[in-house]
Motif scaffolding. Structure first.
Motif, PDB file in Angstrom:
ATOM      1  N   GLU A   1       0.880  -1.233  -0.164  1.00  0.00           N
ATOM      2  CA  GLU A   1      -0.110   0.208  -0.179  1.00  0.00           C
ATOM      3  C   GLU A   1       0.883   1.313  -0.015  1.00  0.00           C
ATOM      4  O   GLU A   1       0.697   2.292  -0.566  1.00  0.00           O
ATOM      5  CB  GLU A   1      -0.815  -0.042   1.013  1.00  0.00           C
ATOM      6  CG  GLU A   1      -2.016  -1.003   1.119  1.00  0.00           C
ATOM      7  CD  GLU A   1      -2.636  -1.237   2.414  1.00  0.00           C
ATOM      8  OE1 GLU A   1      -2.317  -0.315   3.580  1.00  0.00           O
ATOM      9  OE2 GLU A   1      -3.317  -2.166   2.729  1.00  0.00           O
ATOM     10  N   ASP A   2       1.952   1.145   0.724  1.00  0.00           N
ATOM     11  CA  ASP A   2       2.765   2.423   0.884  1.00  0.00           C
ATOM     12  C   ASP A   2       3.671   2.612  -0.351  1.00  0.00           C
ATOM     13  O   ASP A   2       3.929   3.711  -0.805  1.00  0.00           O
ATOM     14  CB  ASP A   2       3.867   2.393   2.001  1.00  0.00           C
ATOM     15  CG  ASP A   2       2.998   2.831   3.338  1.00  0.00           C
ATOM     16  OD1 ASP A   2       2.029   3.240   3.288  1.00  0.00           O
ATOM     17  OD2 ASP A   2       3.602   2.206   4.392  1.00  0.00           O
TER      18      ASP A   2
ATOM     19  N   ASP B   1      14.616   3.212   2.704  1.00  0.00           N
ATOM     20  CA  ASP B   1      15.514   4.165   3.428  1.00  0.00           C
ATOM     21  C   ASP B   1      15.016   4.653   4.671  1.00  0.00           C
ATOM     22  O   ASP B   1      14.012   4.043   5.341  1.00  0.00           O
ATOM     23  CB  ASP B   1      15.723   5.193   2.459  1.00  0.00           C
ATOM     24  CG  ASP B   1      14.706   5.953   2.045  1.00  0.00           C
ATOM     25  OD1 ASP B   1      13.519   5.748   2.544  1.00  0.00           O
ATOM     26  OD2 ASP B   1      14.503   6.900   1.076  1.00  0.00           O
ATOM     27  N   SER B   2      15.484   5.956   5.122  1.00  0.00           N
ATOM     28  CA  SER B   2      15.051   6.330   6.568  1.00  0.00           C
ATOM     29  C   SER B   2      13.332   6.454   6.503  1.00  0.00           C
ATOM     30  O   SER B   2      12.855   6.385   7.448  1.00  0.00           O
ATOM     31  CB  SER B   2      15.828   7.492   7.004  1.00  0.00           C
ATOM     32  OG  SER B   2      15.479   8.392   6.031  1.00  0.00           O
ATOM     33  N   LEU B   3      13.192   7.246   5.462  1.00  0.00           N
ATOM     34  CA  LEU B   3      11.244   7.259   5.492  1.00  0.00           C
ATOM     35  C   LEU B   3      10.747   5.836   5.247  1.00  0.00           C
ATOM     36  O   LEU B   3       9.707   6.175   5.861  1.00  0.00           O
ATOM     37  CB  LEU B   3      11.060   8.216   3.934  1.00  0.00           C
ATOM     38  CG  LEU B   3      11.275   9.660   4.084  1.00  0.00           C
ATOM     39  CD1 LEU B   3      10.832  10.481   2.880  1.00  0.00           C
ATOM     40  CD2 LEU B   3      10.477  10.198   5.001  1.00  0.00           C
ATOM     41  N   GLY B   4      11.396   5.071   4.514  1.00  0.00           N
ATOM     42  CA  GLY B   4      10.574   3.797   4.396  1.00  0.00           C
ATOM     43  C   GLY B   4      10.682   3.124   5.869  1.00  0.00           C
ATOM     44  O   GLY B   4       9.755   2.495   6.265  1.00  0.00           O
TER      45      GLY B   4
ATOM     46  N   LEU C   1      10.430   4.794   8.884  1.00  0.00           N
ATOM     47  CA  LEU C   1       9.247   5.261   9.332  1.00  0.00           C
ATOM     48  C   LEU C   1       7.905   4.503   8.968  1.00  0.00           C
ATOM     49  O   LEU C   1       7.182   4.370   9.848  1.00  0.00           O
ATOM     50  CB  LEU C   1       9.122   6.951   9.075  1.00  0.00           C
ATOM     51  CG  LEU C   1       8.272   7.592   9.987  1.00  0.00           C
ATOM     52  CD1 LEU C   1       8.087   7.425  11.381  1.00  0.00           C
ATOM     53  CD2 LEU C   1       8.094   9.037   9.251  1.00  0.00           C
ATOM     54  N   ALA C   2       7.842   4.317   7.868  1.00  0.00           N
ATOM     55  CA  ALA C   2       6.617   3.996   7.231  1.00  0.00           C
ATOM     56  C   ALA C   2       6.610   2.587   7.792  1.00  0.00           C
ATOM     57  O   ALA C   2       5.434   2.007   8.474  1.00  0.00           O
ATOM     58  CB  ALA C   2       6.825   3.767   5.702  1.00  0.00           C
TER      59      ALA C   2
ATOM     60  N   ALA D   1       2.328   1.622  -3.241  1.00  0.00           N
ATOM     61  CA  ALA D   1       1.428   2.420  -4.304  1.00  0.00           C
ATOM     62  C   ALA D   1       1.077   3.747  -4.133  1.00  0.00           C
ATOM     63  O   ALA D   1       0.920   4.605  -4.949  1.00  0.00           O
ATOM     64  CB  ALA D   1       0.030   1.694  -4.360  1.00  0.00           C
ATOM     65  N   ALA D   2       1.293   4.048  -2.839  1.00  0.00           N
ATOM     66  CA  ALA D   2       1.287   5.753  -2.682  1.00  0.00           C
ATOM     67  C   ALA D   2       2.369   6.448  -2.623  1.00  0.00           C
ATOM     68  O   ALA D   2       2.368   7.829  -2.587  1.00  0.00           O
ATOM     69  CB  ALA D   2       0.804   5.858  -1.156  1.00  0.00           C
ATOM     70  N   GLY D   3       3.400   5.790  -3.180  1.00  0.00           N
ATOM     71  CA  GLY D   3       4.463   6.547  -3.488  1.00  0.00           C
ATOM     72  C   GLY D   3       5.807   6.720  -2.446  1.00  0.00           C
ATOM     73  O   GLY D   3       6.796   7.511  -2.344  1.00  0.00           O
ATOM     74  N   LEU D   4       5.222   6.247  -1.098  1.00  0.00           N
ATOM     75  CA  LEU D   4       6.193   6.445   0.188  1.00  0.00           C
ATOM     76  C   LEU D   4       7.127   5.420   0.187  1.00  0.00           C
ATOM     77  O   LEU D   4       8.457   5.731   0.946  1.00  0.00           O
ATOM     78  CB  LEU D   4       5.222   6.324   1.328  1.00  0.00           C
ATOM     79  CG  LEU D   4       4.329   7.381   1.408  1.00  0.00           C
ATOM     80  CD1 LEU D   4       3.340   7.288   2.767  1.00  0.00           C
ATOM     81  CD2 LEU D   4       4.807   9.124   1.460  1.00  0.00           C
ATOM     82  N   LEU D   5       7.176   4.130  -0.590  1.00  0.00           N
ATOM     83  CA  LEU D   5       7.949   3.342  -0.509  1.00  0.00           C
ATOM     84  C   LEU D   5       8.376   3.020  -2.032  1.00  0.00           C
ATOM     85  O   LEU D   5       7.597   3.263  -2.878  1.00  0.00           O
ATOM     86  CB  LEU D   5       7.739   2.124   0.021  1.00  0.00           C
ATOM     87  CG  LEU D   5       7.703   1.893   1.739  1.00  0.00           C
ATOM     88  CD1 LEU D   5       6.876   0.611   2.099  1.00  0.00           C
ATOM     89  CD2 LEU D   5       8.895   2.000   2.335  1.00  0.00           C
TER      90      LEU D   5
END
Lengths: 87, 348
Positions: free
Chosen positions: A14-15, A42-45, A47-48, A17-21
């Motif tokens: 899902e993340d 990465d670091s943002l990933g 956090l997700a 698909a949302a562009g966060l991963l």
């Protein structure tokens, strides 16, 4: 694979698909033995993943879960162990 | 403990998040028809108000329409906020489309809102270092700031500064083309969503100019009443709502994750503020503890969810009447934070 692992894979897709991963994680095979680096997280990933695991387990998970565990499977196992009632 | 029963005042332990979420789960069922109806209705009202504000009507009507347009930006934003939580409809892709549409009048980039709000704010409410919304400074941190920055902090927490805080600290720094170090990284979707709201702003300005030309009104007035003043109202409403829900003498902040986790943050880091008219106008956003407990409950079921939550955890949910006096008492008492003793402080 555990229900928790399946749930976290679903959240990863899902993340993605949302562009966060990374986008390839929408369809790529995700195995417990894969490291976060192999998944392109990465670091943002991280956090997700952390918030998804906390949401799924209703449990606070410290950042150390991600530095101590090398693979996604190990991270999920560690989160599941934390979520188990101890009292 | 039977959490299905509405009477739990006799329980001798606080219900867990999992138990409460299970009890509220039936309310987390969105209706696409209801969502589309509200989105269409609110978008139409916002467009009509903006058109009135931009055309040659008497000043009183212009002003009234402009202020109401700001309120309707907030209503549309709350619909988009539900979509971003996947609470608006049962369809994830549709939510992402509708959320982006509903966020346009507030110029909110969807993916960055998802990152900062869903993950950082909801994942770690009132935990410094993770949650980035209205984070209080310790006295030592405040004293170490340069003069201009101390002045700005005082303005933010003066009671008149929520709009400025939201505009600078959240929208400008974390939502609108933020520097990667402000949000923890870089994603293509962040730039795409920034470009989307920028294009919408250009379209909005063009529409205002055209409306002014068509009606024989001044273009500057059209921009003032059709965009600038509504944006001012929106940013102040937004800054105010997030401030009052997480800043209060009895609402703690934490700088230690383990202590935060042990404090039942799913109940203790926000308040149920009672202000029925404002709550109705803002699509039930004041039913905040229920929203924080389960973000997938759609706004039109939040009131029922909040009532249920208060029946299940009457001693844990903090309820206040939101009044002018309440707000200013909070403003006077909550300037800085002593993280060691977990108490709010004034400026020395």
């Amino acid at each position: 694979m555990s229900d928790l692992f399946d749930s976290i894979v679903s959240r990863i897709r899902e993340d993605a698909a949302a562009g966060l991963l990374p986008g390839h994680l929408q369809t790529a095979s995700i195995e417990p033995g894969m490291t976060l680096a192999e998944l392109g997280v990465d670091s943002l990933g991280r956090l997700a993943l952390l918030t998804a695991l906390m949401d799924l387990t209703d449990q606070y998970i410290p950042d150390t879960a991600f530095t101590e565990a090398q693979t996604l499977g190990a991270i999920v196992d560690q989160a599941a162990a934390m979520a188990r009632p101890s009292s | 403990m039977n959490l299905a029963a509405p009477h739990s005042a006799s329980v001798d332990r606080a219900p867990t998040r999992r138990e409460l979420r299970a009890a509220l789960a039936p309310l987390a069922s969105p209706s696409t028809a209801v969502a589309l109806t509200w989105l269409t209705l609110d978008a139409a009202v916002w467009l009509a108000l903006t058109a009135v504000a931009a055309t040659a009507v008497p000043w009183g009507w212009k002003l009234l329409a402009s202020l109401a347009a700001g309120l309707w930006i907030a209503r549309l934003f709350i619909i988009g906020h539900d979509a971003c939580h996947q609470a608006l409809t049962a369809h994830r892709r549709l939510n992402r489309v509708l959320g982006r549409i509903a966020f346009l009048p507030s110029l909110t980039p969807y993916s960055l809102w998802e990152l900062g709000h869903n993950q950082a704010h909801h994942g770690f409410t009132n935990l410094r270092g993770r949650d980035g919304v209205w984070v209080p400074l310790s006295p030592q941190e405040f004293a170490a700031l340069p003069t201009h920055r101390r002045w700005l902090e005082r303005v933010y927490r003066s009671g008149w500064g929520p709009g400025l805080y939201y505009a600078i600290e959240l929208w400008w720094k974390k939502l609108y083309f933020p520097r990667p170090d402000q949000v923890g990284g870089r994603r293509a979707v962040f730039a795409q969503d920034g470009a989307l709201v920028t294009a919408f702003a250009a379209l909005w300005l063009g529409g205002l100019w055209a409306a002014a030309a068509w009606s024989g009104s001044s273009a500057a007035e059209a921009v003032l009443f059709g965009l600038a003043l509504p944006m001012l109202v929106w940013k102040n409403l937004m800054g105010f709502v997030i401030y009052v829900h997480h800043t209060e003498p009895d609402v703690a902040w934490y700088d230690d994750g383990a202590a935060w986790a042990a404090s039942m943050p799913y109940l203790g880091t926000t308040l149920h503020l009672q202000a029925p008219v404002l709550d109705l106008l803002l699509h039930r956003i004041l039913q905040h503890p229920a929203h924080h407990l389960d973000m997938t409950i759609p706004f039109y079921r939040l009131k029922a969810a909040q009532q249920r939550l208060q029946a299940l955890a009457p001693r844990q949910v903090q309820v206040r009447r939101l009044s002018w006096n309440h707000y200013w008492q909070v403003v006077r008492q909550c300037k800085l934070y002593d993280y060691g003793n977990r108490r709010w402080l004034g400026y020395a």
